[in-house]
Scaffold this active site. Sequence first.
Site, mmCIF file in Angstrom:
data_model
loop_
_atom_site.group_PDB
_atom_site.id
_atom_site.type_symbol
_atom_site.label_atom_id
_atom_site.label_comp_id
_atom_site.label_asym_id
_atom_site.label_seq_id
_atom_site.Cartn_x
_atom_site.Cartn_y
_atom_site.Cartn_z
ATOM 1 N NE ARG A 116 -4.091 -1.836 2.118
ATOM 2 C CZ ARG A 116 -4.061 -2.996 2.768
ATOM 3 N NH1 ARG A 116 -3.051 -3.295 3.546
ATOM 4 N NH2 ARG A 116 -5.058 -3.843 2.639
ATOM 5 N NE ARG A 142 -10.822 -7.848 4.664
ATOM 6 C CZ ARG A 142 -10.091 -7.024 3.910
ATOM 7 N NH1 ARG A 142 -8.997 -6.471 4.377
ATOM 8 N NH2 ARG A 142 -10.461 -6.774 2.664
ATOM 9 C CG HIS A 198 -5.977 -0.417 5.714
ATOM 10 N ND1 HIS A 198 -6.651 -1.576 5.989
ATOM 11 C CD2 HIS A 198 -6.069 -0.254 4.375
ATOM 12 C CE1 HIS A 198 -7.126 -2.080 4.870
ATOM 13 N NE2 HIS A 198 -6.781 -1.299 3.876
ATOM 14 C CG ASP A 233 -7.753 -3.776 8.311
ATOM 15 O OD1 ASP A 233 -6.825 -4.218 7.625
ATOM 16 O OD2 ASP A 233 -8.290 -2.668 8.082
HETATM 17 P P1 NAD Z 1 -10.599 2.074 -9.351
HETATM 18 O O1 NAD Z 1 -9.420 2.172 -10.254
HETATM 19 O O2 NAD Z 1 -11.701 1.128 -9.665
HETATM 20 O O3 NAD Z 1 -11.252 3.523 -9.177
HETATM 21 C C1 NAD Z 1 -10.515 4.680 -8.981
HETATM 22 C C2 NAD Z 1 -11.303 5.815 -9.602
HETATM 23 O O4 NAD Z 1 -10.635 7.045 -9.275
HETATM 24 C C3 NAD Z 1 -11.423 5.737 -11.122
HETATM 25 O O5 NAD Z 1 -12.784 5.814 -11.495
HETATM 26 C C4 NAD Z 1 -10.617 6.933 -11.601
HETATM 27 O O6 NAD Z 1 -11.121 7.500 -12.802
HETATM 28 C C5 NAD Z 1 -10.767 7.874 -10.418
HETATM 29 N N1 NAD Z 1 -9.754 8.932 -10.396
HETATM 30 C C6 NAD Z 1 -8.423 8.795 -10.597
HETATM 31 N N2 NAD Z 1 -7.850 9.992 -10.527
HETATM 32 C C7 NAD Z 1 -8.822 10.894 -10.235
HETATM 33 C C8 NAD Z 1 -8.837 12.288 -10.032
HETATM 34 N N3 NAD Z 1 -7.731 13.014 -10.109
HETATM 35 N N4 NAD Z 1 -10.017 12.873 -9.771
HETATM 36 C C9 NAD Z 1 -11.154 12.153 -9.690
HETATM 37 N N5 NAD Z 1 -11.200 10.827 -9.876
HETATM 38 C C10 NAD Z 1 -10.030 10.211 -10.162
HETATM 39 O O7 NAD Z 1 -9.986 1.767 -7.911
HETATM 40 P P2 NAD Z 1 -10.780 1.141 -6.655
HETATM 41 O O8 NAD Z 1 -10.673 -0.318 -6.677
HETATM 42 O O9 NAD Z 1 -12.118 1.795 -6.581
HETATM 43 O O10 NAD Z 1 -9.855 1.667 -5.448
HETATM 44 C C11 NAD Z 1 -9.837 3.035 -5.088
HETATM 45 C C12 NAD Z 1 -8.896 3.243 -3.914
HETATM 46 O O11 NAD Z 1 -9.406 2.593 -2.749
HETATM 47 C C13 NAD Z 1 -7.493 2.658 -4.128
HETATM 48 O O12 NAD Z 1 -6.531 3.551 -3.605
HETATM 49 C C14 NAD Z 1 -7.530 1.377 -3.317
HETATM 50 O O13 NAD Z 1 -6.241 0.951 -2.921
HETATM 51 C C15 NAD Z 1 -8.359 1.843 -2.148
HETATM 52 N N6 NAD Z 1 -8.918 0.784 -1.289
HETATM 53 C C16 NAD Z 1 -8.928 1.046 0.047
HETATM 54 C C17 NAD Z 1 -9.399 0.099 0.933
HETATM 55 C C18 NAD Z 1 -9.352 0.412 2.415
HETATM 56 O O14 NAD Z 1 -9.583 -0.470 3.267
HETATM 57 N N7 NAD Z 1 -9.109 1.650 2.786
HETATM 58 C C19 NAD Z 1 -9.903 -1.128 0.458
HETATM 59 C C20 NAD Z 1 -9.907 -1.343 -0.916
HETATM 60 C C21 NAD Z 1 -9.403 -0.389 -1.776
#
Ligand code: NAD
Length: 316
Positions: free
Chosen positions: A91, A154, A178, A151
């Site tokens: 991450r 889970r 995380h 987490d």
């Molecule tokens: P994804 O690629 O499906 O979606 C990301 C979106 O962000 C896309 O639609 C993209 O167009 C948009 N985007 C990118 N740059 C942008 C900008 N400058 N302005 C506006 N929109 C923009 O990714 P995802 O699977 O939805 O994951 C999103 C984030 O969530 C990732 O960083 C991932 O690691 C994180 N995540 C966090 C957890 C957690 O527990 N916190 C769990 C899963 C995923």
Amino acid sequence: MKNDQRKVVLVGCGMVGMSYAYALLNQNLCDELVLIDLDKKRAEGEAMDLNHGLAFSGTSMKIYAGAYTDCNDADIVVICAGVAQKPGESRLALLQRNTAVFKSIVDPIVGSGFHGLFLVATNPVDIMTRVTCALSGFAPNRVLGTGTALDTARLRYLLGEYFQVDPRNIHAYVMGEHGDSEFVPWSQALLATKPVLELCKESPQTYCREDLDRIEQEVRTAAYKIIEAKKATYYGIGMALARITRAIFGNENSVLTVSARMSGAYEQLKVFAGAPCIVNRSGVQRVLALNLTPEELQAFHHSCETLDENYRGINL
Ligand code: NAD
């Protein structure tokens, strides 16, 4: 925050963002939902798709693709924009790429006159939450991340399976980053009001510390496993975001392991990390200081140091 109309602006309409939006709609958690994405067409398509489900939802939520100016009277801006974790990628390796993305998002939101709460899910979430706080200049209680909320869910699920008890009766937390340095303070893990370590002592043939350690490891590596199997994780985090949103709008004072600024709790200052917090309409009302053992406190410090080192490496 207004009490009558609950308005959420979601930035990032990818898998995580839309899982959250879908949960909002199904749980009737807000009255107005604005979708923003770099890919405007995608945001428009997602708004259409959700609107077509309205008739089945029992809500009259207003859903539309919007712009940053729509943040002006929003209660919560949820940021899920960014680059998804690649298989095997830590991450923390995502950090620099996502910081650039956040610069382009937070500035126009603040410029709109937004005066609500920021809720961040983008990874590495603890650092991105701290970045959001720094870029926005908001008071730290108004900026929170999903932290170890997922987490912890889970963990409760796995402990529920292990002890054959409803996870809602398991009170245990994952704390710290995380990510790889997160840990479970087992001294604070309870089944109803009974410490799980006591259960291990009482029934060593059935329950043991080794099993608990295995469960902790399973929680720590869950995201990697899911990503390997289906490329990304999104339903769980979408529901965690929905749960936090409910706690905020309902002014619930719920205990959730969000990523919050440590202001002296656990002898930590400035760093954002996952810890049990009281969450209400003001955001993070306070961080709960649990009675960790010296080893657990050490594990928390180690996690915070990792986060701090990485944060200090960013060129904001
Ligand atoms: P994804 O690629 O499906 O979606 C990301 C979106 O962000 C896309 O639609 C993209 O167009 C948009 N985007 C990118 N740059 C942008 C900008 N400058 N302005 C506006 N929109 C923009 O990714 P995802 O699977 O939805 O994951 C999103 C984030 O969530 C990732 O960083 C991932 O690691 C994180 N995540 C966090 C957890 C957690 O527990 N916190 C769990 C899963 C995923």
